[in-house]
Design a protein around this motif. Structure first.
Motif, short mmCIF file in Angstrom:
data_model
loop_
_atom_site.label_atom_id
_atom_site.label_comp_id
_atom_site.label_asym_id
_atom_site.label_seq_id
_atom_site.Cartn_x
_atom_site.Cartn_y
_atom_site.Cartn_z
N SER A 11 0.84 -1.19 0.00
CA SER A 11 0.00 0.00 0.00
C SER A 11 0.87 1.24 0.00
N ILE A 12 0.41 2.28 -0.67
CA ILE A 12 1.11 3.55 -0.69
C ILE A 12 0.07 4.67 -0.76
N ASN A 13 0.30 5.69 -0.01
CA ASN A 13 -0.52 6.89 -0.08
C ASN A 13 0.39 7.95 -0.69
N ALA A 14 0.32 8.10 -2.00
CA ALA A 14 1.28 8.92 -2.73
C ALA A 14 0.68 10.24 -3.19
N PRO A 15 1.52 11.24 -3.35
CA PRO A 15 1.03 12.54 -3.85
C PRO A 15 0.72 12.46 -5.34
N LYS A 16 -0.14 13.35 -5.80
CA LYS A 16 -0.49 13.38 -7.22
C LYS A 16 0.72 13.62 -8.11
N SER A 17 1.76 14.22 -7.56
CA SER A 17 2.95 14.54 -8.35
C SER A 17 3.81 13.31 -8.67
N MET A 18 3.55 12.18 -8.03
CA MET A 18 4.34 10.97 -8.29
C MET A 18 4.04 10.45 -9.69
N VAL A 19 5.08 10.23 -10.48
CA VAL A 19 4.92 9.75 -11.85
C VAL A 19 4.20 8.41 -11.85
N GLY A 20 3.13 8.32 -12.62
CA GLY A 20 2.38 7.08 -12.77
C GLY A 20 1.19 6.95 -11.85
N ILE A 21 1.11 7.78 -10.81
CA ILE A 21 0.02 7.65 -9.85
C ILE A 21 -1.32 8.03 -10.47
N ASP A 22 -1.27 8.77 -11.55
CA ASP A 22 -2.51 9.21 -12.21
C ASP A 22 -2.75 8.51 -13.55
N PHE A 23 -2.15 7.35 -13.74
CA PHE A 23 -2.28 6.61 -15.00
C PHE A 23 -3.54 5.75 -15.05
N SER A 24 -4.61 6.18 -14.44
CA SER A 24 -5.81 5.36 -14.45
C SER A 24 -7.06 6.23 -14.41
N ASP A 25 -8.22 5.59 -14.43
CA ASP A 25 -9.49 6.30 -14.50
C ASP A 25 -9.78 7.16 -13.28
N TYR A 45 4.43 -1.96 -15.79
CA TYR A 45 5.83 -2.08 -15.39
C TYR A 45 6.30 -3.53 -15.42
N ARG A 46 5.38 -4.49 -15.38
CA ARG A 46 5.75 -5.89 -15.25
C ARG A 46 5.28 -6.77 -16.40
N ASN A 47 4.32 -6.31 -17.19
CA ASN A 47 3.73 -7.17 -18.21
C ASN A 47 3.96 -6.56 -19.59
N LYS A 48 4.80 -7.18 -20.37
CA LYS A 48 5.12 -6.66 -21.71
C LYS A 48 3.91 -6.64 -22.63
N ASN A 49 2.85 -7.36 -22.28
CA ASN A 49 1.64 -7.42 -23.12
C ASN A 49 0.66 -6.28 -22.86
N TYR A 50 0.82 -5.54 -21.77
CA TYR A 50 -0.15 -4.54 -21.35
C TYR A 50 -0.42 -3.52 -22.46
N HIS A 51 -1.68 -3.45 -22.87
CA HIS A 51 -2.16 -2.54 -23.92
C HIS A 51 -1.43 -2.72 -25.25
N GLU A 52 -0.99 -3.92 -25.51
CA GLU A 52 -0.36 -4.28 -26.78
C GLU A 52 -1.26 -5.29 -27.48
N PRO A 53 -1.04 -5.52 -28.78
CA PRO A 53 -1.85 -6.52 -29.49
C PRO A 53 -1.76 -7.91 -28.84
N THR A 54 -0.69 -8.17 -28.12
CA THR A 54 -0.51 -9.46 -27.44
C THR A 54 -1.22 -9.51 -26.08
N ASP A 55 -1.92 -8.44 -25.70
CA ASP A 55 -2.66 -8.39 -24.43
C ASP A 55 -3.98 -9.11 -24.63
N THR A 56 -3.93 -10.44 -24.52
CA THR A 56 -5.08 -11.29 -24.81
C THR A 56 -5.47 -12.08 -23.55
#
Length: 80
Positions: A11-25, A45-56
């Motif tokens: 768990s992390i309670n991070a500030p809005k300024s942290m890179v990536g913390i706002d990468f979602s809905d 960061y961990r899945n090479k398929n994320y949002h790629e054509p191979t993300d099946t």
């Protein structure tokens, strides 16, 4: 481990300024001064398929996803 699930949780309670913390809905809620929570497995960061054509469907870990749902459900039901 989170109660109600066999999955490890960090768990992390991070500030809005942290890179990536706002990468979602949830960013849209924050931008409208509404509280929001992001639950993530940091997949891009961990899945090479994320949002790629191979993300099946066959590249997903459904057992682990089910454990996340169980843990979130437990946390919501047991909120104080």
């Amino acid at each position: 481990m989170i109660e109600g699930s066999s999955i490890n949780v960090e768990s992390i309670n991070a500030p809005k300024s942290m890179v990536g913390i706002d990468f979602s809905d949830h960013l849209n809620y924050w931008n409208n001064n509404l509280p929001a929570l992001m639950i993530t497995n940091t997949s891009f960061y961990r899945n090479k398929n994320y949002h790629e054509p191979t993300d099946t469907p066959e590249t997903l870990d459904y057992d682990k996803m089910a454990e996340v749902v169980k843990g979130v459900y437990w946390a919501i039901v047991n909120m104080k």
